[in-house]
Design a protein around this motif. Structure first.
Motif, PDB file in Angstrom:
ATOM      1  N   ILE A   4      37.557  -2.655  38.228  1.00 20.00           N
ATOM      2  CA  ILE A   4      38.634  -3.613  38.477  1.00 20.00           C
ATOM      3  C   ILE A   4      39.068  -4.241  37.151  1.00 20.00           C
ATOM      4  O   ILE A   4      40.266  -4.363  36.872  1.00 20.00           O
ATOM      5  CB  ILE A   4      38.194  -4.697  39.483  1.00 20.00           C
ATOM      6  CG1 ILE A   4      37.952  -4.070  40.844  1.00 20.00           C
ATOM      7  CG2 ILE A   4      39.234  -5.806  39.575  1.00 20.00           C
ATOM      8  CD1 ILE A   4      37.348  -5.012  41.861  1.00 20.00           C
ATOM      9  N   ILE A   5      38.101  -4.604  36.328  1.00 19.12           N
ATOM     10  CA  ILE A   5      38.415  -5.154  35.011  1.00 19.12           C
ATOM     11  C   ILE A   5      39.124  -4.103  34.162  1.00 19.12           C
ATOM     12  O   ILE A   5      40.080  -4.417  33.441  1.00 19.12           O
ATOM     13  CB  ILE A   5      37.142  -5.671  34.325  1.00 19.12           C
ATOM     14  CG1 ILE A   5      36.582  -6.861  35.108  1.00 19.12           C
ATOM     15  CG2 ILE A   5      37.412  -6.059  32.874  1.00 19.12           C
ATOM     16  CD1 ILE A   5      35.233  -7.328  34.652  1.00 19.12           C
ATOM     17  N   ALA A   6      38.694  -2.838  34.253  1.00 16.75           N
ATOM     18  CA  ALA A   6      39.335  -1.762  33.501  1.00 16.75           C
ATOM     19  C   ALA A   6      40.794  -1.598  33.913  1.00 16.75           C
ATOM     20  O   ALA A   6      41.664  -1.380  33.066  1.00 16.75           O
ATOM     21  CB  ALA A   6      38.576  -0.452  33.698  1.00 16.75           C
ATOM     22  N   ASN A  58      34.206  -3.864  30.209  1.00 13.17           N
ATOM     23  CA  ASN A  58      33.757  -5.241  30.029  1.00 13.17           C
ATOM     24  C   ASN A  58      34.749  -5.884  29.085  1.00 13.17           C
ATOM     25  O   ASN A  58      34.914  -5.473  27.952  1.00 13.17           O
ATOM     26  CB  ASN A  58      32.327  -5.315  29.493  1.00 13.17           C
ATOM     27  CG  ASN A  58      32.130  -4.469  28.274  1.00 13.17           C
ATOM     28  OD1 ASN A  58      33.023  -3.768  27.838  1.00 13.17           O
ATOM     29  ND2 ASN A  58      30.953  -4.532  27.711  1.00 13.17           N
ATOM     30  N   PHE A  59      35.440  -6.877  29.551  1.00 19.80           N
ATOM     31  CA  PHE A  59      36.566  -7.431  28.812  1.00 19.80           C
ATOM     32  C   PHE A  59      36.151  -7.942  27.446  1.00 19.80           C
ATOM     33  O   PHE A  59      35.222  -8.724  27.306  1.00 19.80           O
ATOM     34  CB  PHE A  59      37.218  -8.568  29.586  1.00 19.80           C
ATOM     35  CG  PHE A  59      38.379  -9.169  28.860  1.00 19.80           C
ATOM     36  CD1 PHE A  59      39.557  -8.473  28.771  1.00 19.80           C
ATOM     37  CD2 PHE A  59      38.266 -10.381  28.229  1.00 19.80           C
ATOM     38  CE1 PHE A  59      40.640  -8.999  28.079  1.00 19.80           C
ATOM     39  CE2 PHE A  59      39.338 -10.926  27.534  1.00 19.80           C
ATOM     40  CZ  PHE A  59      40.523 -10.226  27.463  1.00 19.80           C
ATOM     41  N   SER A  60      36.852  -7.453  26.428  1.00 19.87           N
ATOM     42  CA  SER A  60      36.672  -7.936  25.066  1.00 19.87           C
ATOM     43  C   SER A  60      37.976  -7.698  24.307  1.00 19.87           C
ATOM     44  O   SER A  60      38.798  -6.863  24.705  1.00 19.87           O
ATOM     45  CB  SER A  60      35.519  -7.217  24.361  1.00 19.87           C
ATOM     46  OG  SER A  60      35.833  -5.866  24.158  1.00 19.87           O
ATOM     47  N   ILE A  61      38.148  -8.417  23.245  1.00 17.87           N
ATOM     48  CA  ILE A  61      39.344  -8.247  22.423  1.00 17.87           C
ATOM     49  C   ILE A  61      39.358  -6.857  21.791  1.00 17.87           C
ATOM     50  O   ILE A  61      40.410  -6.228  21.696  1.00 17.87           O
ATOM     51  CB  ILE A  61      39.413  -9.351  21.344  1.00 17.87           C
ATOM     52  CG1 ILE A  61      39.508 -10.728  21.997  1.00 17.87           C
ATOM     53  CG2 ILE A  61      40.578  -9.126  20.396  1.00 17.87           C
ATOM     54  CD1 ILE A  61      40.710 -10.921  22.893  1.00 17.87           C
ATOM     55  N   THR A  62      38.205  -6.367  21.402  1.00 19.90           N
ATOM     56  CA  THR A  62      38.119  -5.024  20.825  1.00 19.90           C
ATOM     57  C   THR A  62      38.541  -3.965  21.833  1.00 19.90           C
ATOM     58  O   THR A  62      39.267  -3.040  21.494  1.00 19.90           O
ATOM     59  CB  THR A  62      36.687  -4.740  20.334  1.00 19.90           C
ATOM     60  OG1 THR A  62      36.266  -5.792  19.476  1.00 19.90           O
ATOM     61  CG2 THR A  62      36.623  -3.419  19.599  1.00 19.90           C
TER      62      THR A  62
END
Length: 87
Positions: A4-6, A58-62
């Motif tokens: 879902i995050i993806a 997994n949400f990250s700025i990178t």
């Protein structure tokens, strides 16, 4: 929960890339998600060569940056194929 995050991060990256590449009027929400998720795979393949790794699961700025770069490359290739020439 990771998929879902993806989808959310991929959709946002696809939206940003379509705005930068001036393709936003041609695309809807579904294509933004597809471009962002496919762009994430392309971005990982490109940026892993220089030592930058990121995941949109997994949400990250990178992870967002990797997906954005890949989506921009994907839209650039689509523009070249669609028009048959470089600008």
């Amino acid at each position: 929960m990771g998929w879902i995050i993806a989808l959310i991060v991929g959709g946002f990256a696809g939206f940003l890339a379509s705005r930068v590449m001036n393709r936003d009027s041609d695309m809807g929400v579904f294509l933004n998600i597809v471009v962002g998720c496919v762009g994430s795979v392309i971005g990982n393949a490109i940026l892993n060569q220089v030592g930058i790794a990121g995941s949109v699961q997994n949400f990250s700025i990178t992870g967002l940056l990797v997906a954005f770069v890949g989506a921009s490359v994907l839209l650039g290739v689509v523009n070249v194929v669609k028009r048959g020439k470089l600008r």
